[in-house]
Design a protein around this motif. Structure first.
Motif, PDB file in Angstrom:
ATOM      1  N   TRP A  37       0.832  -1.207   0.000  1.00  0.00           N
ATOM      2  CA  TRP A  37       0.000   0.000   0.000  1.00  0.00           C
ATOM      3  C   TRP A  37       0.865   1.255   0.000  1.00  0.00           C
ATOM      4  CZ3 TRP A  37      -3.168  -3.420   3.425  1.00  0.00           C
ATOM      5  CH2 TRP A  37      -4.360  -3.810   2.780  1.00  0.00           C
ATOM      6  N   ARG A  38       1.994   1.206   0.709  1.00  0.00           N
ATOM      7  CA  ARG A  38       2.890   2.358   0.748  1.00  0.00           C
ATOM      8  C   ARG A  38       3.439   2.657  -0.649  1.00  0.00           C
ATOM      9  NH1 ARG A  38       6.338   1.212   5.389  1.00  0.00           N
ATOM     10  NH2 ARG A  38       4.475   1.930   6.472  1.00  0.00           N
ATOM     11  N   ARG A  39       3.799   1.610  -1.355  1.00  0.00           N
ATOM     12  CA  ARG A  39       4.301   1.764  -2.723  1.00  0.00           C
ATOM     13  C   ARG A  39       3.190   2.280  -3.650  1.00  0.00           C
ATOM     14  NH1 ARG A  39       5.371  -2.996  -3.389  1.00  0.00           N
ATOM     15  NH2 ARG A  39       3.603  -3.634  -4.666  1.00  0.00           N
ATOM     16  N   GLN A  40       2.001   1.708  -3.529  1.00  0.00           N
ATOM     17  CA  GLN A  40       0.880   2.142  -4.359  1.00  0.00           C
ATOM     18  C   GLN A  40       0.527   3.603  -4.097  1.00  0.00           C
ATOM     19  OE1 GLN A  40      -2.604  -0.514  -4.521  1.00  0.00           O
ATOM     20  NE2 GLN A  40      -1.301  -2.108  -3.679  1.00  0.00           N
ATOM     21  N   ALA A  41       0.595   4.010  -2.844  1.00  0.00           N
ATOM     22  CA  ALA A  41       0.281   5.399  -2.502  1.00  0.00           C
ATOM     23  C   ALA A  41       1.224   6.352  -3.219  1.00  0.00           C
ATOM     24  CB  ALA A  41       0.355   5.591  -0.989  1.00  0.00           C
ATOM     25  N   LEU A  55     -10.103  11.458  -1.602  1.00  0.00           N
ATOM     26  CA  LEU A  55     -11.171  10.665  -1.000  1.00  0.00           C
ATOM     27  C   LEU A  55     -10.925   9.205  -1.311  1.00  0.00           C
ATOM     28  CD1 LEU A  55     -13.990  10.206   0.318  1.00  0.00           C
ATOM     29  CD2 LEU A  55     -14.968  10.564  -1.969  1.00  0.00           C
ATOM     30  N   GLU A  56     -10.867   8.367  -0.267  1.00  0.00           N
ATOM     31  CA  GLU A  56     -10.850   6.923  -0.494  1.00  0.00           C
ATOM     32  C   GLU A  56     -12.229   6.379  -0.172  1.00  0.00           C
ATOM     33  OE1 GLU A  56      -8.675   2.665   0.343  1.00  0.00           O
ATOM     34  OE2 GLU A  56      -8.220   4.314   1.711  1.00  0.00           O
ATOM     35  N   VAL A  57     -12.828   5.716  -1.133  1.00  0.00           N
ATOM     36  CA  VAL A  57     -14.147   5.108  -0.979  1.00  0.00           C
ATOM     37  C   VAL A  57     -13.979   3.654  -0.564  1.00  0.00           C
ATOM     38  CG1 VAL A  57     -16.232   4.420  -2.202  1.00  0.00           C
ATOM     39  CG2 VAL A  57     -15.207   6.650  -2.663  1.00  0.00           C
ATOM     40  N   ALA A  58     -14.736   3.225   0.448  1.00  0.00           N
ATOM     41  CA  ALA A  58     -14.659   1.859   0.969  1.00  0.00           C
ATOM     42  C   ALA A  58     -13.239   1.568   1.461  1.00  0.00           C
ATOM     43  CB  ALA A  58     -15.102   0.842  -0.080  1.00  0.00           C
ATOM     44  N   PHE A  59     -12.809   2.322   2.468  1.00  0.00           N
ATOM     45  CA  PHE A  59     -11.418   2.266   2.939  1.00  0.00           C
ATOM     46  C   PHE A  59     -11.079   1.042   3.773  1.00  0.00           C
ATOM     47  CE2 PHE A  59     -13.913   5.046   5.785  1.00  0.00           C
ATOM     48  CZ  PHE A  59     -13.821   4.334   6.975  1.00  0.00           C
ATOM     49  N   GLY A  60     -12.086   0.303   4.249  1.00  0.00           N
ATOM     50  CA  GLY A  60     -11.801  -0.894   5.033  1.00  0.00           C
ATOM     51  C   GLY A  60     -11.030  -0.590   6.302  1.00  0.00           C
ATOM     52  N   PRO A  61      -9.934  -1.309   6.572  1.00  0.00           N
ATOM     53  CA  PRO A  61      -9.169  -1.066   7.802  1.00  0.00           C
ATOM     54  C   PRO A  61      -8.419   0.264   7.816  1.00  0.00           C
ATOM     55  CG  PRO A  61      -8.761  -3.274   6.925  1.00  0.00           C
ATOM     56  CD  PRO A  61      -9.474  -2.519   5.865  1.00  0.00           C
ATOM     57  N   GLY A  62      -8.353   0.955   6.668  1.00  0.00           N
ATOM     58  CA  GLY A  62      -7.728   2.273   6.629  1.00  0.00           C
ATOM     59  C   GLY A  62      -6.243   2.289   6.328  1.00  0.00           C
ATOM     60  N   PHE A  64      -4.490   1.903   3.537  1.00  0.00           N
ATOM     61  CA  PHE A  64      -4.097   2.674   2.363  1.00  0.00           C
ATOM     62  C   PHE A  64      -4.305   4.166   2.594  1.00  0.00           C
ATOM     63  CE2 PHE A  64      -4.889   4.176  -2.100  1.00  0.00           C
ATOM     64  CZ  PHE A  64      -3.586   4.026  -2.534  1.00  0.00           C
ATOM     65  N   ALA A  65      -5.421   4.531   3.221  1.00  0.00           N
ATOM     66  CA  ALA A  65      -5.689   5.947   3.509  1.00  0.00           C
ATOM     67  C   ALA A  65      -4.581   6.548   4.368  1.00  0.00           C
ATOM     68  CB  ALA A  65      -7.034   6.097   4.209  1.00  0.00           C
ATOM     69  N   CYS A 121     -10.769   3.939  -5.116  1.00  0.00           N
ATOM     70  CA  CYS A 121     -11.558   2.840  -4.546  1.00  0.00           C
ATOM     71  C   CYS A 121     -10.849   1.541  -4.882  1.00  0.00           C
ATOM     72  CB  CYS A 121     -12.968   2.846  -5.137  1.00  0.00           C
ATOM     73  SG  CYS A 121     -13.986   1.455  -4.606  1.00  0.00           S
ATOM     74  N   GLN A 122     -10.483   0.790  -3.859  1.00  0.00           N
ATOM     75  CA  GLN A 122      -9.738  -0.457  -4.055  1.00  0.00           C
ATOM     76  C   GLN A 122     -10.511  -1.659  -3.522  1.00  0.00           C
ATOM     77  OE1 GLN A 122      -5.854   0.259  -2.187  1.00  0.00           O
ATOM     78  NE2 GLN A 122      -4.992   0.529  -4.224  1.00  0.00           N
TER      79      GLN A 122
END
Length: 224
Positions: A37-41, A55-62, A64-65, A121-122
């Motif tokens: 996720w750090r690399r993707q960010a 805005l992250e949609v459907a962030f789950g555990p958070g 990536f945000a 959104c992931q």
């Protein structure tokens, strides 16, 4: 034009909440996945200006945000599951990172028009009940010139693609088996590139860039 109209999709998976959400958070919080996720960010935000609103949609555990916020962006998360709001908020506090996590429906977002420079959104779009409304809401909250990125499973992916994806997660033997089975089930809910292109054609975006890699479907949509 796609034959996938914006009717309510029949839901075959339970809502993420309570123990189910917490177990998912544990499974997705391994070191290799956090690093991914750090690399993707870094990759996704490479062209964003300093101070951009995300805005992250459907962030789950958070996870990536939080990685997005570490880069200095103003990050907001929206998720329909209150348990994920709790989990993600606690994680952000623990990491010393500021993110605004809110409960809400992607098909009726609680944000004003043109509020964000970037929407992401992931791994969640296949579960949205109103897919066209969700995309139109992403368009509405984007500022002109802003981009929405949807990354999810590709229905055309193979069993071999799934096996390689799970291997990269470096999970234990039992967890890996369970994850392979889960991904195989979720694949049935996912969209093919052709079907997703049909969805986009029914929205205000009209068109977008769609690519695939392994089990992944990557969609880039820009508001003119």
């Amino acid at each position: 034009m796609s034959n996938i109209k914006d009717r309510k999709r029949f839901k075959i998976v339970p809502e993420m909440g309570g123990a189910l959400a917490r177990n998912y958070a544990r499974q997705r919080g391994t070191g290799p996945q956090i690093e991914s996720w750090r690399r993707q960010a870094r990759e996704l935000t490479a062209d964003l200006p300093e101070g951009a609103k995300i805005l992250e949609v459907a962030f789950g555990p958070g996870y990536f945000a939080v990685e997005l916020a570490r880069l200095g962006f103003s990050v907001t998360g929206l998720d329909v599951a209150p348990t994920f709001v709790e989990i993600a908020s606690e994680y952000a506090r623990t990491e010393g990172v500021e993110v605004s996590f809110r409960e809400g429906d992607v098909a009726a977002m609680p944000f004003g028009d043109e509020s964000f420079d970037f929407v992401v959104c992931q791994a969640a779009f296949k579960n949205f009940v109103w897919p066209v409304k969700a995309l139109d809401e992403m368009y509405r909250v984007l500022r002109p010139g802003g981009t929405a990125v949807v990354q999810d499973m590709n229905r055309d992916s193979t069993d071999g693609d799934i096996a390689r994806e799970v291997e990269s997660m470096r999970l234990g033997k039992l967890a890996a088996l369970a994850t392979r089975q889960t991904l195989a089930q979720l694949r049935r809910r996912a969209y093919t590139p052709v079907d997703f292109g049909g969805l986009v054609a029914e929205t205000a975006f009209r068109r977008g860039e769609i690519s695939t890699s392994g089990i992944s479907l990557d969609v880039r949509l820009t508001r003119p």
